[in-house]
Design an enzyme around this catalytic site. Structure first.
Site, PDB file in Angstrom:
ATOM      1  N   ASN A  38      39.841  49.497  32.103  1.00 43.21           N
ATOM      2  CA  ASN A  38      39.128  48.609  33.018  1.00 43.21           C
ATOM      3  C   ASN A  38      39.073  49.317  34.357  1.00 43.21           C
ATOM      4  O   ASN A  38      40.106  49.711  34.888  1.00 43.21           O
ATOM      5  CB  ASN A  38      39.878  47.274  33.155  1.00 43.21           C
ATOM      6  N   GLY A  39      37.867  49.468  34.901  1.00 44.27           N
ATOM      7  CA  GLY A  39      37.717  50.129  36.191  1.00 44.27           C
ATOM      8  C   GLY A  39      36.649  51.194  36.118  1.00 44.27           C
ATOM      9  O   GLY A  39      35.822  51.189  35.204  1.00 44.27           O
ATOM     10  N   TYR A  41      35.894  35.992  43.413  1.00 47.01           N
ATOM     11  CA  TYR A  41      34.840  35.704  42.463  1.00 47.01           C
ATOM     12  C   TYR A  41      35.123  36.022  40.997  1.00 47.01           C
ATOM     13  O   TYR A  41      34.804  35.236  40.117  1.00 47.01           O
ATOM     14  CB  TYR A  41      33.601  36.469  42.955  1.00 47.01           C
ATOM     15  N   ASP A  87      29.173  28.840  48.604  1.00 50.52           N
ATOM     16  CA  ASP A  87      29.019  29.858  47.569  1.00 50.52           C
ATOM     17  C   ASP A  87      30.002  30.985  47.877  1.00 50.52           C
ATOM     18  O   ASP A  87      30.480  31.117  49.005  1.00 50.52           O
ATOM     19  CB  ASP A  87      27.570  30.374  47.539  1.00 50.52           C
ATOM     20  N   CYS A 106      35.165  45.085  33.007  1.00 50.41           N
ATOM     21  CA  CYS A 106      35.882  45.005  31.742  1.00 50.41           C
ATOM     22  C   CYS A 106      37.153  44.166  31.836  1.00 50.41           C
ATOM     23  O   CYS A 106      37.647  43.883  32.919  1.00 50.41           O
ATOM     24  CB  CYS A 106      36.306  46.390  31.271  1.00 50.41           C
ATOM     25  N   SER A 117      32.355  29.577  40.043  1.00 52.29           N
ATOM     26  CA  SER A 117      33.381  30.247  40.841  1.00 52.29           C
ATOM     27  C   SER A 117      33.489  29.730  42.280  1.00 52.29           C
ATOM     28  O   SER A 117      34.448  30.041  42.962  1.00 52.29           O
ATOM     29  CB  SER A 117      33.141  31.754  40.845  1.00 52.29           C
ATOM     30  N   GLY A 147      33.394  40.612  30.826  1.00 51.82           N
ATOM     31  CA  GLY A 147      32.433  41.494  30.163  1.00 51.82           C
ATOM     32  C   GLY A 147      31.955  40.881  28.879  1.00 51.82           C
ATOM     33  O   GLY A 147      32.766  40.399  28.087  1.00 51.82           O
TER      34      GLY A 147
END
Ligand code: SF4
Length: 469
Positions: free
Chosen positions: A112-113, A252, A355, A12, A293, A38
């Protein structure tokens, strides 16, 4: 890497404003810049000083809100949320902010979490008569607040927060106050900024740049800010706190233009790439990164190795989101649609492919294959995080342990599966050193790499994570 095809998803993003006439509009723009955290649902709740009003829906921020709906949200304060559903699942009722009305006033929550003791608390609260509106862990806080006996709201909130375990960045808004709280380990990022006389809070500082706000500082672990028309005060709800910011935010999740605890995410990733060039040097013709990313780490590798960086892989940005399609076959089809190898760059070349992580391994296998089909003579895969061997309990959907390829396979076994000529993961020490020379391993959560988590993990949480997938 592409989150939705990789099996590694953020849960989130949150954004809040206090003291600005365009609070809803600012929140809309803030949420838009946090959309990568999200994509399943979003919502905004505003306060006009007398009442709270909210609009939420499933989908992207731009799909849910129009100019007209934003105009309906009148008030000088707002909180907003973008959701990726893991704990509690999807569905409209789980989209946040959650809004509660009672005789004594209203309360809106954005979280968030992930709470690791949510189920135990939920059982206790239900036994005491609470009825939950959602299956999300975030709602537990509202019930704990309502059951707290303290007269002042801020004390009710502090008391309720002290019962939570796990990762949480919470925005809690009433008609007259905005409270901003971060768990005692500071697992998720949360920053404070200002815009003129208004205060702004966001999961990532990139949201400040979008709305023209100035960064003030990051919220400290175990800290609660109380913001109202009299200003801002900082208090603590946890006596002891140890910072353990999620390492994957740097590797990331966060946007490269965000700063977390003073470290720019792009720079952190670039430093990881530089470390990789030392730990995994190759004779090669080009370095390429998996968009988006891994580009920063690939630039770092190229800079330190002297091998030119080239755009060997491109992402088609205009393909619909495939992450809502659950089956493996559809997911694999999504990889083809989203990513292509650039034949003109890689044909006849020895390629270093950078990556950020390997989760299930299926995507890496497809990308290596894609590069070889496009004529790469060698593909050396270098990964800017160590092997992910353990699930995350703190709001990152890393798949179940069984799905994590590194949980029971050696690096050589993974190399064979993905079909690379070589495979190298950055060392744990190298990754941390790329970020900070001073904090050591102590300032970060490294649970998914090491299996050592900063909090106790409750049996019901373990059961949930090991049963799914
Ligand atoms: S376990 Fe991994 S993904 Fe989860 S918070 Fe810790 S570092 Fe981040």
């Amino acid at each position: 890497m592409l989150a939705e095809i990789k099996g590694l998803n953020e849960e989130c993003g949150i954004f809040g404003v206090w003291g600005h006439q365009d609070a809803a509009q600012l929140t809309y723009y803030g949420l838009h810049s946090l959309q990568h955290r999200g994509q399943e649902g979003a919502g905004i709740v505003v306060s006009d000083g007398k009442a709270l009003k909210g609009i939420k829906g499933e989908g992207l921020v731009t799909e849910i809100f129009t100019e007209d709906t934003i105009r309906e949200l009148i008030g000088n304060a707002a909180i907003g949320h973008v959701r990726y559903a893991t704990a509690g699942g999807g569905g409209y009722e789980n989209v946040q902010p959650l809004l509660f009305h009672s005789q004594t006033g209203s309360l809106a929550l954005a979280h968030n979490g992930n709470l690791v003791n949510a189920n135990s608390l939920k059982h206790q609260l239900e036994a005491q008569g609470s009825i939950f509106q959602t299956s999300s862990d975030s709602e537990v806080l509202a019930h704990l607040i309502r059951r707290s006996g303290f007269p002042r709201m801020r004390d009710q909130v502090k008391n309720a927060l002290s019962m939570l375990k796990g990762a949480y960045a919470y925005l809690i808004m009433t008609e007259t106050e905005l409270m901003v709280a971060l768990d005692p380990h500071g697992l998720r990022p949360l920053s404070l900024g200002c815009l003129g006389d208004a205060y702004v809070v966001a999961s990532e500082t990139c949201a400040f740049d979008v709305v023209g706000a100035e960064y003030i500082r990051d919220i400290e672990p175990g800290e609660i800010l109380i913001i109202n028309d009299d200003g801002l005060i900082s208090e603590r709800f946890a006596h002891s706190s140890t910072k353990a910011i999620c390492m994957m935010e740097y590797v990331y999740f966060s946007r490269p233009d965000s700063n977390i605890h003073g470290v720019n995410v792009h720079t952190a990733r670039k430093n990881m790439g530089k470390r990789l060039a030392i730990e995994a040097p190759f004779e090669a013709d080009v370095v390429t990164g998996v968009p988006d990313s891994s580009i920063s780490a690939a630039i770092g590798y190229a800079e330190a190795s002297g091998i030119p960086y080239e755009m060997g892989l491109i992402k088609n940005k205009y393909v619909g989101r495939t992450f809502i399609q659950p089956s493996q076959s559809l997911r694999e089809q999504g990889v083809k649609m989203k990513l292509s190898a650039v034949r003109g760059v890689v044909e006849g070349k020895r390629v270093v492919m950078v990556d950020d992580s390997i989760v299930r391994g299926t995507t890496s296998r497809r990308i290596v294959n894609m590069l070889k089909e496009a004529g790469a003579t060698e593909v050396h895969v270098v990964i800017s995080s160590p092997p992910i061997k353990n699930p995350c309990f703190y709001g990152i959907d890393t798949s179940s342990k069984e799905e994590l390829i590194a949980s029971d396979k050696s690096v050589e076994e993974i190399r064979q599966i993905i079909g690379a000529d070589t495979l190298t993961f950055i060392s744990l020490d190298g990754m941390v050193k790329a970020l900070s020379q001073t904090e050591g391993l102590n300032g970060f959560c490294l649970g998914c790499f090491t299996g050592n988590y900063p909090t106790e993990i409750y049996p019901d949480t373990l059961q949930y994570y090991y049963q799914r997938g």
